[in-house]
Design an enzyme around this catalytic site. Structure first.
Site, PDB file in Angstrom:
ATOM      1  N   HIS A   1      16.049  34.363  -3.498  1.00 23.85           N
ATOM      2  CA  HIS A   1      16.366  35.772  -3.272  1.00 23.85           C
ATOM      3  C   HIS A   1      17.213  35.836  -1.994  1.00 23.85           C
ATOM      4  O   HIS A   1      17.060  34.996  -1.109  1.00 23.85           O
ATOM      5  CB  HIS A   1      15.040  36.515  -3.088  1.00 23.85           C
ATOM      6  CG  HIS A   1      15.144  38.001  -3.006  1.00 23.85           C
ATOM      7  ND1 HIS A   1      15.538  38.655  -1.865  1.00 23.85           N
ATOM      8  CD2 HIS A   1      14.869  38.963  -3.925  1.00 23.85           C
ATOM      9  CE1 HIS A   1      15.504  39.967  -2.092  1.00 23.85           C
ATOM     10  NE2 HIS A   1      15.112  40.181  -3.323  1.00 23.85           N
TER      11      HIS A   1
ATOM     12  N   ASP B   1       8.344  31.365  -0.056  1.00 21.05           N
ATOM     13  CA  ASP B   1       8.511  32.789  -0.324  1.00 21.05           C
ATOM     14  C   ASP B   1       7.585  33.125  -1.494  1.00 21.05           C
ATOM     15  O   ASP B   1       7.886  32.813  -2.642  1.00 21.05           O
ATOM     16  CB  ASP B   1       9.983  33.063  -0.662  1.00 21.05           C
ATOM     17  CG  ASP B   1      10.213  34.457  -1.248  1.00 21.05           C
ATOM     18  OD1 ASP B   1       9.238  35.205  -1.449  1.00 21.05           O
ATOM     19  OD2 ASP B   1      11.384  34.786  -1.511  1.00 21.05           O
TER      20      ASP B   1
ATOM     21  N   GLN C   1       6.801  36.798  -5.309  1.00 18.11           N
ATOM     22  CA  GLN C   1       6.619  36.981  -6.749  1.00 18.11           C
ATOM     23  C   GLN C   1       5.423  36.231  -7.305  1.00 18.11           C
ATOM     24  O   GLN C   1       5.160  36.294  -8.504  1.00 18.11           O
ATOM     25  CB  GLN C   1       7.889  36.522  -7.487  1.00 18.11           C
ATOM     26  CG  GLN C   1       9.120  37.304  -7.145  1.00 18.11           C
ATOM     27  CD  GLN C   1       9.025  38.760  -7.575  1.00 18.11           C
ATOM     28  OE1 GLN C   1       8.257  39.118  -8.464  1.00 18.11           O
ATOM     29  NE2 GLN C   1       9.794  39.616  -6.921  1.00 18.11           N
TER      30      GLN C   1
ATOM     31  N   LYS D   1       4.042  44.196  -3.835  1.00 19.34           N
ATOM     32  CA  LYS D   1       4.163  43.456  -5.095  1.00 19.34           C
ATOM     33  C   LYS D   1       2.794  42.955  -5.558  1.00 19.34           C
ATOM     34  O   LYS D   1       2.666  42.246  -6.548  1.00 19.34           O
ATOM     35  CB  LYS D   1       5.138  42.285  -4.932  1.00 19.34           C
ATOM     36  CG  LYS D   1       6.573  42.750  -4.674  1.00 19.34           C
ATOM     37  CD  LYS D   1       7.552  41.626  -4.861  1.00 19.34           C
ATOM     38  CE  LYS D   1       8.859  41.835  -4.136  1.00 19.34           C
ATOM     39  NZ  LYS D   1       9.751  42.781  -4.797  1.00 19.34           N
TER      40      LYS D   1
ATOM     41  N   CYS E   1      19.315  40.743  -6.336  1.00 20.30           N
ATOM     42  CA  CYS E   1      19.424  40.138  -4.999  1.00 20.30           C
ATOM     43  C   CYS E   1      19.457  38.622  -5.066  1.00 20.30           C
ATOM     44  O   CYS E   1      18.937  37.926  -4.194  1.00 20.30           O
ATOM     45  CB  CYS E   1      18.298  40.598  -4.074  1.00 20.30           C
ATOM     46  SG  CYS E   1      18.364  42.343  -3.720  1.00 20.30           S
TER      47      CYS E   1
END
Lengths: 149, 412
Positions: free
Chosen positions: B129, B206, B209, B232, B370
């Site tokens: 991202h 990261d 998600q 999220k 993104c």
């Protein structure tokens, strides 16, 4: 609002068979337009002689609305003076940014009026206006200098 | 067996916990398939935040009065909940930030600023991202370092065969997504960490998600930093977490200056507070932390194995029925995937798909998500992305497919 009012046949036709989807030869002004929100890219090419747009074309990727808008714009502006083009820009801009409830006088815009439906879809207004902003930048650009909006 | 687990999972009961899902959009029932952008919030999270403002509102860490004590306690309790949720060894390793983006920027601007020098390298991957590209690009530019990129396959999997060659003596940190937001690919974090650690290179993950779809154990992963967003994970926006290994955090300079991150200030010199306060300058998002804590409580009350099974079943079903729609091509076909269905449809631009689907009540994301370098790699200007969460149903996937028929009708 019915989707068919946004995706009118004229728009779908210009999307499928965009007019002036080419680099004119010769060309003496150009600009790149970019919508960072969606990644749409467009380059508008002009051949200006005196104060008349003798030829113009565009290249790039985008949704049906942005492609049709670019295609119809090039159709309308060919042979127009820079002053006329600026007036078209203002009128088109007013049409797509007017509140959805406001009555818009778009008669003078001719077939461009079919794009007035984007007013109902605020997220899509930029799609319709990208080509126009890029064209305006190209008109103001020095010979062959690329300026990015 | 998975059918048994899935049937034990009562999705209709779950749906009742999320008030927004009963809404109608353009006269149609809302089908919310944009969970990779943000998830909806259960009533329990909304209530916890209202309670925080209605009953416990005060600033933290400084008042001697009871309200401040209660607010401080709620904030620190949330920290412990997250520590347990991520299985971090120590609650001090949990730093509250605005979201994943800020977590990554924090590491780039502190750890990166100290450890990345001229001629050094930072390794990321081609599926990151923008928030796991740009912070590293900024520090590399500033330091005269080089941003290296681990390539991916056409299916959207990391080229693990090339990893060894990209881990060099100059590599100062590896930053990689746990799950790709655009493709759903679940990356082999453990293997990456092992290889990087063999060379003494720390790894930032990261996790934006990942957290809503699978149990995350930072000790099992072995990573040095793990960044995630509350919104999220069925929690509020504006709150997120950076997990960092304590020894690294202690050696890192502060991120921002201000209140709460100091232990003593004179005009000559400031002594910084201990971790984690050192990284939490200014009044934090107190209600947000409480909301995130409530989201974790909500998830803990569910059977995560059943949740995962439900999502796997949805993904398999979605992959099958979406793939059967004429002209549709699914982008991102990794063998190990979270519930993301990115797709393109003939020559219809994803934006047009998105607008038409919206009229049918179906909310998806369209665009480059993104991840512009990834889109370029896969030779698509954009995709349409349906991303699923625990409250989605097969009927909603059917609604998506039904709405795609409208797209076909208009763009015949």
């Amino acid at each position: 609002m019915d989707l068919r009012e946004l995706y009118q046949e004229v728009i779908l036709d210009h999307n499928k068979r965009p007019r002036n989807f080419r680099v004119p030869d010769p060309v003496n002004r150009r600009a790149e337009g970019y919508n960072p929100l969606c990644g749409d890219k467009i380059t508008v090419f002009l051949y200006v002689e005196g104060d008349v747009i003798k030829d113009l074309g565009f290249q790039g990727t985008g949704c049906a609305i942005s492609k049709a808008s670019a295609s119809m714009m090039t159709d309308v502006l060919k042979g127009k003076t820079l002053e006329d083009a600026n007036r078209f820009f203002d009128q088109f801009h007013d049409m797509v940014t007017a509140p959805a409830t406001a009555e818009v006088k778009s008669d003078h815009l001719g077939k461009l009026a079919v794009l007035s439906g984007v007013r109902e879809y605020p997220m899509r207004v930029k799609c319709a206006s990208l080509a126009w902003h890029t064209m305006k930048a190209a008109m103001q650009a020095e010979n062959n200098v690329v300026s990015t909006e | 067996m998975s059918t048994n687990v899935a049937s034990a999972f009562d999705v209709q009961r779950i749906r009742r916990d999320f008030p927004i899902l009963t809404q109608r959009i353009h006269g149609k029932p809302l089908v919310y398939l944009d969970n990779a952008a943000t998830t909806q919030k259960p009533q329990a999270v909304i209530d916890a935040m209202v309670r925080s403002y209605a009953e416990d509102n005060a600033n933290i860490h400084r008042g001697v009065h009871l309200l401040s004590e209660r607010a401080t306690q709620a904030y620190e309790e949330a920290r412990v909940k997250i520590q347990k949720f991520l299985n971090a060894p120590n609650a001090r390793e949990i730093i509250f930030v605005r979201g994943t983006t800020e977590g990554i920027n924090l590491v780039a601007q502190t750890y990166g600023r100290v450890n990345v020098g001229r001629g050094d390298q930072v390794l990321i991957t081609h599926m990151e991202h923008h928030s796991n590209i740009v912070p590293w690009q900024m520090i590399c530019e500033e330091k005269g370092a080089e941003l290296k990129v681990l390539p991916i396959t056409d299916e959207g999997e990391l080229r693990m065969d090339l990893l060894d060659g990209l881990l060099t003596d100059r590599t100062k940190i590896v930053a990689v997504a746990h799950v790709s937001n655009s493709l759903g690919t679940i990356n082999p974090i453990k293997v990456i960490v092992e290889k990087a650690h063999q060379r003494g290179i720390p790894v930032l993950v990261d996790g934006a998600q990942a957290v809503a779809h699978m149990p995350v154990d930072v000790q099992a992963l072995g990573c040095d930093f793990y960044a995630m967003s509350g919104h999220k994970l069925f929690g509020p926006t504006g709150i997120g977490v950076l997990y960092g290994r304590l020894t690294l955090l202690e050696a890192m300079p502060p991120y921002q200056g201000g209140g709460d991150m100091i232990s003593a200030v004179t005009f000559k010199k400031t002594t910084y507070n201990a971790v984690p306060n050192k990284f939490e300058a200014g009044t934090p998002n107190i209600a947000g932390s409480v909301g995130l804590g409530a989201a974790i409580d909500y998830l803990k009350a569910l059977d995560f194995t059943a949740v995962s099974a439900h999502e796997r079943e949805l993904l398999a079903y979605g992959t099958r029925v979406l793939g059967a729609v004429p002209g549709v091509r699914i982008v991102g076909t990794a063998s190990h995937k979270a519930s993301v269905l990115s797709f393109v449809m003939d020559d219809v631009h994803p934006h047009d798909i998105g607008t038409i689907l919206d009229q049918e009540g179906v909310a998806i994301r369209t665009g480059h998500h993104c991840t512009q370098p990834l889109m370029e790699r896969l030779c698509v200007p954009a995709t349409a992305r349906a991303s699923l969460a625990l409250y989605n149903t097969k009927e909603e996937i059917d609604a998506l497919v039904g709405a795609l028929a409208k797209v076909r009708e208009i763009f015949a």
